[in-house]
Each structure stands twice: as C-alpha cells, then as structure tokens.
Design a protein around this motif. Structure first.
Motif, PDB file in Angstrom:
ATOM      1  N   ILE A 190      -2.316  -2.059   4.003  1.00 34.47           N
ATOM      2  CA  ILE A 190      -2.887  -2.572   5.203  1.00 34.47           C
ATOM      3  C   ILE A 190      -2.486  -4.117   5.760  1.00 34.47           C
ATOM      4  N   GLN A 191      -1.979  -4.413   6.586  1.00 35.38           N
ATOM      5  CA  GLN A 191      -1.428  -5.763   6.972  1.00 35.38           C
ATOM      6  C   GLN A 191      -2.477  -6.350   7.817  1.00 35.38           C
ATOM      7  N   GLN A 192      -2.904  -7.551   7.782  1.00 34.66           N
ATOM      8  CA  GLN A 192      -3.646  -8.206   8.651  1.00 34.66           C
ATOM      9  C   GLN A 192      -5.118  -7.666   8.759  1.00 34.66           C
ATOM     10  N   VAL A 193      -5.763  -7.606   7.713  1.00 33.24           N
ATOM     11  CA  VAL A 193      -6.884  -6.909   7.512  1.00 33.24           C
ATOM     12  C   VAL A 193      -8.070  -7.626   8.477  1.00 33.24           C
ATOM     13  N   VAL A 194      -8.872  -6.548   8.827  1.00 30.96           N
ATOM     14  CA  VAL A 194     -10.285  -7.143   9.422  1.00 30.96           C
ATOM     15  C   VAL A 194     -11.325  -6.303   8.749  1.00 30.96           C
ATOM     16  N   ARG A 195     -12.502  -6.986   9.532  1.00 29.46           N
ATOM     17  CA  ARG A 195     -13.526  -6.612   8.635  1.00 29.46           C
ATOM     18  C   ARG A 195     -13.929  -5.065   8.721  1.00 29.46           C
ATOM     19  N   GLY A 196     -13.401  -4.514   9.823  1.00 33.67           N
ATOM     20  CA  GLY A 196     -13.751  -3.101   9.881  1.00 33.67           C
ATOM     21  C   GLY A 196     -12.810  -2.239   8.933  1.00 33.67           C
ATOM     22  N   ASP A 197     -11.802  -2.857   8.099  1.00 28.18           N
ATOM     23  CA  ASP A 197     -11.211  -2.220   7.273  1.00 28.18           C
ATOM     24  C   ASP A 197     -12.022  -1.965   6.136  1.00 28.18           C
ATOM     25  N   SER A 198     -13.224  -2.574   5.772  1.00 30.86           N
ATOM     26  CA  SER A 198     -13.809  -2.614   4.554  1.00 30.86           C
ATOM     27  C   SER A 198     -14.207  -1.049   4.290  1.00 30.86           C
ATOM     28  N   ALA A 199     -13.903  -0.549   3.429  1.00 28.67           N
ATOM     29  CA  ALA A 199     -14.259   0.952   3.166  1.00 28.67           C
ATOM     30  C   ALA A 199     -13.750   1.325   1.506  1.00 28.67           C
ATOM     31  N   ALA A 200     -14.225   2.564   1.466  1.00 34.17           N
ATOM     32  CA  ALA A 200     -13.435   2.931   0.021  1.00 34.17           C
ATOM     33  C   ALA A 200     -12.431   3.885   0.465  1.00 34.17           C
ATOM     34  N   TYR A 201     -11.316   3.916  -0.037  1.00 37.23           N
ATOM     35  CA  TYR A 201     -10.054   4.482  -0.005  1.00 37.23           C
ATOM     36  C   TYR A 201      -9.960   5.351  -1.003  1.00 37.23           C
ATOM     37  N   PHE A 202      -9.567   6.709  -0.926  1.00 37.78           N
ATOM     38  CA  PHE A 202      -9.557   7.708  -1.869  1.00 37.78           C
ATOM     39  C   PHE A 202      -8.280   8.201  -1.780  1.00 37.78           C
ATOM     40  N   CYS A 203      -7.575   8.612  -2.876  1.00 33.65           N
ATOM     41  CA  CYS A 203      -6.319   9.248  -3.096  1.00 33.65           C
ATOM     42  C   CYS A 203      -6.431  10.486  -3.748  1.00 33.65           C
ATOM     43  N   ALA A 204      -5.912  11.518  -3.338  1.00 35.27           N
ATOM     44  CA  ALA A 204      -5.951  12.839  -3.906  1.00 35.27           C
ATOM     45  C   ALA A 204      -4.459  13.216  -4.095  1.00 35.27           C
ATOM     46  N   SER A 205      -4.354  14.201  -5.076  1.00 32.03           N
ATOM     47  CA  SER A 205      -3.002  14.660  -5.231  1.00 32.03           C
ATOM     48  C   SER A 205      -3.331  16.428  -5.735  1.00 32.03           C
ATOM     49  N   SER A 206      -2.144  16.738  -5.263  1.00 32.95           N
ATOM     50  CA  SER A 206      -1.952  18.407  -5.589  1.00 32.95           C
ATOM     51  C   SER A 206      -0.711  18.833  -6.042  1.00 32.95           C
ATOM     52  N   PRO A 207      -0.480  19.817  -6.797  1.00 36.12           N
ATOM     53  CA  PRO A 207       0.768  20.383  -7.334  1.00 36.12           C
ATOM     54  C   PRO A 207       1.451  20.859  -6.058  1.00 36.12           C
ATOM     55  N   PRO A 208       2.642  21.241  -6.299  1.00 35.06           N
ATOM     56  CA  PRO A 208       3.694  21.532  -5.380  1.00 35.06           C
ATOM     57  C   PRO A 208       3.098  22.706  -4.933  1.00 35.06           C
ATOM     58  N   GLN A 209       3.324  23.005  -3.659  1.00 35.16           N
ATOM     59  CA  GLN A 209       2.893  24.005  -2.623  1.00 35.16           C
ATOM     60  C   GLN A 209       2.492  25.205  -3.324  1.00 35.16           C
ATOM     61  N   SER A 210       1.364  25.704  -3.431  1.00 31.48           N
ATOM     62  CA  SER A 210       1.058  26.906  -3.884  1.00 31.48           C
ATOM     63  C   SER A 210      -0.262  27.699  -3.393  1.00 31.48           C
ATOM     64  N   SER A 211      -0.728  28.894  -3.441  1.00 27.67           N
ATOM     65  CA  SER A 211      -1.871  29.378  -3.196  1.00 27.67           C
ATOM     66  C   SER A 211      -3.057  28.591  -3.355  1.00 27.67           C
ATOM     67  N   TYR A 212      -3.131  27.992  -4.462  1.00 28.39           N
ATOM     68  CA  TYR A 212      -4.504  27.245  -4.940  1.00 28.39           C
ATOM     69  C   TYR A 212      -4.483  26.158  -4.446  1.00 28.39           C
ATOM     70  N   ASN A 213      -3.648  25.188  -4.037  1.00 33.12           N
ATOM     71  CA  ASN A 213      -3.760  24.062  -3.207  1.00 33.12           C
ATOM     72  C   ASN A 213      -5.370  23.143  -3.729  1.00 33.12           C
ATOM     73  N   GLU A 214      -5.628  23.218  -4.776  1.00 30.02           N
ATOM     74  CA  GLU A 214      -6.793  22.374  -5.257  1.00 30.02           C
ATOM     75  C   GLU A 214      -6.279  20.966  -5.145  1.00 30.02           C
ATOM     76  N   GLN A 215      -7.278  19.900  -4.528  1.00 33.65           N
ATOM     77  CA  GLN A 215      -7.274  18.421  -4.437  1.00 33.65           C
ATOM     78  C   GLN A 215      -7.884  17.760  -5.667  1.00 33.65           C
ATOM     79  N   PHE A 216      -7.247  16.947  -6.424  1.00 30.50           N
ATOM     80  CA  PHE A 216      -7.947  16.160  -7.361  1.00 30.50           C
ATOM     81  C   PHE A 216      -7.958  14.712  -6.799  1.00 30.50           C
ATOM     82  N   PHE A 217      -9.289  14.250  -6.902  1.00 26.07           N
ATOM     83  CA  PHE A 217      -9.335  12.799  -6.360  1.00 26.07           C
ATOM     84  C   PHE A 217      -9.281  11.653  -7.484  1.00 26.07           C
TER      85      PHE A 217
END
Lengths: 115, 111
Positions: free
Chosen positions: A79-106
């Motif tokens: 995030i460049q040139q941050v402003v007050r409105g950028d204040s937040a929690a940023y979460f990342c999630a990952s999942s395995p290669p495409q499959s029918s399960y597609n569960e996300q892990f945070f």
C-alpha cells in the motif's frame, strides 16, 4: 505443517508512508487470497493470486494498492502513500491447487494503523 | 452481486444450551459455503465447509446445513461451552474467485 503465516502482526505507519504486508501460504498451497476487514465491517475480498499471476484483482482499490506472489518467497500486499482510511486488519488465506474441496485457510492477519 | 447476511448479529446464551446461527445469501449459484470462527484480535479458524452438492456437514458438536435453493445455511452448536464464545462468520464462494462474507454473529456463552 505450519499454517498460513503473516507478518508483521501489527504495523504502524504515518500518512504518506508505504506499508508492505507479507503472507506465506501453507506448504503445498499455490493459491493466495487477500481480504480486508474494516472496523465493524465484514471481510472484503481484495485479490486472488497464483504463483507469478494475478488471477482476480476486482476487489483491489484502483490506486495505491498492489499485490504480487513471486515464484520464490511470500506474497506481498503493498500500500503506497497510506491514508487513515487504510487502517484495517488485512488477512491472507491460502488453498491447495484447484480441487473440488477449495477450503481456505487463514493467517492471523496484519493490523495496520495509520496515524 | 452476492450479499450475505447473518442473523442475529449478537447472541448471548447460558452454558449448555443448543443454539442455531443463521446465514442467508442472495445468489444461489454458489460453489461452496464455509463457516469460520474469529476470536477477538485473531485470525479465522475454519469450522466446516459444505460443497454446493451437499446438504450438511458435521464436526463434533457442530452441524452445518445448506439449502442452496432458498439461499440459507445454519450452524447448529450443541451443548454450548464458554470456549465457544467468538464471532462466527459464514462465507460463500460463487462461480468466480470471490468469497463473500457475512458480518458475523457475536456469540457469548455465559458460564
């Protein structure tokens, strides 16, 4: 098997500075998603990446925000040139290669505070 | 655009009660639905994932159901415990790449 890792856990920046948030997916996961949680709001999708590719960035603000997931190393949300409105929690999630399960892990999230 | 609503926004129950959390979504063309819990200041822990072809999933004291045609899911928690106190989120994945989250139900289980 370590879970999704994010660092830093807390980040304080002054207006106008740059924020770099890192996300290491679970071992064997090649898909990464970034979400933002504003105070008193739900999580909002920002971007979906695979190694070296941005698949869907429809939730990313058009300016100042960028994301990458290089061949080696963690995914980065910048995030460049941050402003007050950028204040937040940023979460990342990952999942395995495409499959029918597609569960996300945070990950535990990075809490950004812009002064 | 998919909209996800969770009712109630907050719930307080005495320990030992069974309870139901509700999630509704506007577009029934979903790929799956996932329930999470979020503890204050922490990340999200996945509880249950239901594929669009499934009707329910169970894990321990938790049971999640899905009625895709009516756009509803419920999370049933049996014999609630103080450790169940958290915010519960449901997320719906459409046919695209986006997951849409509700704003959550904040649960307090009173000892």
């Amino acid at each position: 098997n370590a879970g999704v890792m994010q660092n830093p856990r807390h980040l304080v920046r002054r207006r106008g500075q740059e924020a770099r948030l890192r996300c290491s997916p679970m071992k064997g996961h090649s898909h990464v998603y970034w979400y933002r949680q504003l105070p008193e709001e739900g999580l909002k999708f920002m971007v979906y990446l695979q190694k070296e590719n941005i698949i869907d960035e429809s939730g990313m603000p058009k300016e100042r925000f960028s994301a990458e997931f290089p061949k080696e190393g963690p995914s980065i949300l910048r995030i460049q040139q941050v402003v007050r409105g950028d204040s937040a929690a940023y979460f990342c999630a990952s999942s395995p290669p495409q499959s029918s399960y597609n569960e996300q892990f945070f990950g535990p999230g990075t809490r950004l505070t812009v002064l | 655009k998919q909209e996800v609503t969770q009712i109630p926004a907050a719930l307080s129950v005495p320990e030992g009660e069974n309870l139901v959390l509700n999630c509704s979504f506007t577009d029934s063309a979903i790929y799956n639905l996932q329930w999470f819990r979020q503890d204050p200041g922490k990340g999200l822990t996945s509880l249950l994932l239901i594929q669009s072809s499934q009707r329910e999933q169970t894990s321990g004291r938790l049971n999640a159901s899905l009625d895709k045609s009516s756009g509803r899911s419920t999370l049933y928690i049996a014999a609630s415990q103080p450790g169940d106190s958290a915010t519960y989120l449901c997320a719906v994945r459409g046919t695209g790449n986006q997951f849409y989250f509700g704003t959550g139900t904040s649960l307090t289980v009173i000892p």
